[in-house]
Design a protein around this motif. Sequence first.
Motif, PDB file in Angstrom:
ATOM      1  N   VAL A  63       2.671  -1.290  30.941  1.00  0.00           N
ATOM      2  CA  VAL A  63       1.876  -0.850  29.798  1.00  0.00           C
ATOM      3  C   VAL A  63       2.708  -0.747  28.527  1.00  0.00           C
ATOM      4  O   VAL A  63       2.162  -0.692  27.436  1.00  0.00           O
ATOM      5  CB  VAL A  63       1.161   0.493  30.069  1.00  0.00           C
ATOM      6  N   ALA A  64       4.039  -0.718  28.663  1.00  0.00           N
ATOM      7  CA  ALA A  64       4.901  -0.667  27.482  1.00  0.00           C
ATOM      8  C   ALA A  64       6.304  -1.127  27.851  1.00  0.00           C
ATOM      9  O   ALA A  64       6.738  -0.950  28.980  1.00  0.00           O
ATOM     10  CB  ALA A  64       4.959   0.747  26.925  1.00  0.00           C
ATOM     11  N   MET A  65       6.979  -1.696  26.872  1.00  0.00           N
ATOM     12  CA  MET A  65       8.387  -2.038  27.051  1.00  0.00           C
ATOM     13  C   MET A  65       9.130  -1.434  25.867  1.00  0.00           C
ATOM     14  O   MET A  65       8.867  -1.793  24.714  1.00  0.00           O
ATOM     15  CB  MET A  65       8.596  -3.546  27.090  1.00  0.00           C
ATOM     16  N   ILE A  66       9.991  -0.501  26.159  1.00  0.00           N
ATOM     17  CA  ILE A  66      10.710   0.216  25.116  1.00  0.00           C
ATOM     18  C   ILE A  66      12.067  -0.448  24.938  1.00  0.00           C
ATOM     19  O   ILE A  66      12.841  -0.533  25.884  1.00  0.00           O
ATOM     20  CB  ILE A  66      10.869   1.700  25.492  1.00  0.00           C
ATOM     21  N   THR A  67      12.366  -0.902  23.719  1.00  0.00           N
ATOM     22  CA  THR A  67      13.617  -1.617  23.477  1.00  0.00           C
ATOM     23  C   THR A  67      14.497  -0.985  22.402  1.00  0.00           C
ATOM     24  O   THR A  67      15.695  -1.234  22.376  1.00  0.00           O
ATOM     25  CB  THR A  67      13.339  -3.077  23.085  1.00  0.00           C
ATOM     26  N   GLU A  68      13.933  -0.198  21.522  1.00  0.00           N
ATOM     27  CA  GLU A  68      14.716   0.433  20.460  1.00  0.00           C
ATOM     28  C   GLU A  68      15.470   1.634  21.009  1.00  0.00           C
ATOM     29  O   GLU A  68      14.865   2.504  21.644  1.00  0.00           O
ATOM     30  CB  GLU A  68      13.803   0.884  19.313  1.00  0.00           C
ATOM     31  N   PRO A  69      16.787   1.713  20.780  1.00  0.00           N
ATOM     32  CA  PRO A  69      17.576   2.823  21.325  1.00  0.00           C
ATOM     33  C   PRO A  69      17.041   4.214  20.973  1.00  0.00           C
ATOM     34  O   PRO A  69      17.043   5.112  21.817  1.00  0.00           O
ATOM     35  CB  PRO A  69      18.961   2.595  20.725  1.00  0.00           C
ATOM     36  N   SER A  70      16.564   4.409  19.758  1.00  0.00           N
ATOM     37  CA  SER A  70      16.051   5.732  19.376  1.00  0.00           C
ATOM     38  C   SER A  70      14.791   6.078  20.165  1.00  0.00           C
ATOM     39  O   SER A  70      14.593   7.237  20.548  1.00  0.00           O
ATOM     40  CB  SER A  70      15.767   5.796  17.877  1.00  0.00           C
TER      41      SER A  70
ATOM     42  N   ILE B  69      14.095   4.897  23.192  1.00  0.00           N
ATOM     43  CA  ILE B  69      14.518   5.104  24.575  1.00  0.00           C
ATOM     44  C   ILE B  69      15.015   6.531  24.740  1.00  0.00           C
ATOM     45  O   ILE B  69      14.639   7.229  25.681  1.00  0.00           O
ATOM     46  CB  ILE B  69      15.602   4.085  24.973  1.00  0.00           C
ATOM     47  N   ALA B  70      15.855   6.987  23.810  1.00  0.00           N
ATOM     48  CA  ALA B  70      16.386   8.351  23.872  1.00  0.00           C
ATOM     49  C   ALA B  70      15.260   9.374  23.788  1.00  0.00           C
ATOM     50  O   ALA B  70      15.247  10.361  24.540  1.00  0.00           O
ATOM     51  CB  ALA B  70      17.393   8.571  22.747  1.00  0.00           C
ATOM     52  N   ARG B  71      14.309   9.155  22.906  1.00  0.00           N
ATOM     53  CA  ARG B  71      13.184  10.096  22.758  1.00  0.00           C
ATOM     54  C   ARG B  71      12.350  10.151  24.030  1.00  0.00           C
ATOM     55  O   ARG B  71      11.941  11.218  24.493  1.00  0.00           O
ATOM     56  CB  ARG B  71      12.323   9.674  21.567  1.00  0.00           C
ATOM     57  N   PHE B  72      12.105   9.004  24.640  1.00  0.00           N
ATOM     58  CA  PHE B  72      11.327   8.924  25.874  1.00  0.00           C
ATOM     59  C   PHE B  72      12.052   9.644  27.012  1.00  0.00           C
ATOM     60  O   PHE B  72      11.463  10.427  27.746  1.00  0.00           O
ATOM     61  CB  PHE B  72      11.087   7.455  26.227  1.00  0.00           C
ATOM     62  N   LEU B  73      13.366   9.366  27.171  1.00  0.00           N
ATOM     63  CA  LEU B  73      14.135  10.009  28.235  1.00  0.00           C
ATOM     64  C   LEU B  73      14.206  11.522  28.039  1.00  0.00           C
ATOM     65  O   LEU B  73      14.129  12.287  29.001  1.00  0.00           O
ATOM     66  CB  LEU B  73      15.543   9.414  28.304  1.00  0.00           C
ATOM     67  N   THR B  74      14.347  11.966  26.784  1.00  0.00           N
ATOM     68  CA  THR B  74      14.380  13.396  26.492  1.00  0.00           C
ATOM     69  C   THR B  74      13.065  14.053  26.889  1.00  0.00           C
ATOM     70  O   THR B  74      13.056  15.133  27.484  1.00  0.00           O
ATOM     71  CB  THR B  74      14.666  13.632  24.996  1.00  0.00           C
ATOM     72  N   ALA B  75      11.954  13.407  26.599  1.00  0.00           N
ATOM     73  CA  ALA B  75      10.639  13.955  26.955  1.00  0.00           C
ATOM     74  C   ALA B  75      10.479  14.077  28.474  1.00  0.00           C
ATOM     75  O   ALA B  75       9.785  14.967  28.958  1.00  0.00           O
ATOM     76  CB  ALA B  75       9.524  13.085  26.381  1.00  0.00           C
ATOM     77  N   LEU B  76      11.153  13.188  29.224  1.00  0.00           N
ATOM     78  CA  LEU B  76      11.091  13.243  30.679  1.00  0.00           C
ATOM     79  C   LEU B  76      12.120  14.196  31.277  1.00  0.00           C
ATOM     80  O   LEU B  76      12.153  14.408  32.489  1.00  0.00           O
ATOM     81  CB  LEU B  76      11.318  11.844  31.273  1.00  0.00           C
ATOM     82  N   GLY B  77      12.992  14.739  30.426  1.00  0.00           N
ATOM     83  CA  GLY B  77      14.033  15.627  30.911  1.00  0.00           C
ATOM     84  C   GLY B  77      15.214  14.905  31.526  1.00  0.00           C
ATOM     85  O   GLY B  77      15.980  15.470  32.290  1.00  0.00           O
ATOM     86  N   GLU B  78      15.371  13.626  31.177  1.00  0.00           N
ATOM     87  CA  GLU B  78      16.466  12.815  31.710  1.00  0.00           C
ATOM     88  C   GLU B  78      17.629  12.800  30.720  1.00  0.00           C
ATOM     89  O   GLU B  78      17.433  12.952  29.519  1.00  0.00           O
ATOM     90  CB  GLU B  78      15.987  11.382  31.954  1.00  0.00           C
ATOM     91  N   PRO B  79      18.862  12.602  31.209  1.00  0.00           N
ATOM     92  CA  PRO B  79      20.012  12.544  30.294  1.00  0.00           C
ATOM     93  C   PRO B  79      19.969  11.295  29.408  1.00  0.00           C
ATOM     94  O   PRO B  79      19.475  10.253  29.825  1.00  0.00           O
ATOM     95  CB  PRO B  79      21.211  12.498  31.232  1.00  0.00           C
ATOM     96  N   THR B  80      20.488  11.429  28.202  1.00  0.00           N
ATOM     97  CA  THR B  80      20.498  10.297  27.271  1.00  0.00           C
ATOM     98  C   THR B  80      21.908   9.832  26.953  1.00  0.00           C
ATOM     99  O   THR B  80      22.080   8.843  26.264  1.00  0.00           O
ATOM    100  CB  THR B  80      19.795  10.659  25.959  1.00  0.00           C
TER     101      THR B  80
END
Length: 51
Positions: A25-32, A34-45
Amino acid sequence: MYKWTCGMAPDVPECPACKGRMKLVAMITEPSNIARFLTALGEPTDVAGRC
């Protein structure tokens, strides 16, 4: 994760609940983003160091 087949199209995984085909449903390629998405999931960036 998707795995690539001979035809260069991703092999789409199967839903563990209903056994239907999952779709991208989405492909995230921009580093900023990616970091925002991982932060929302509680994953390390941060990037792990190399040995």
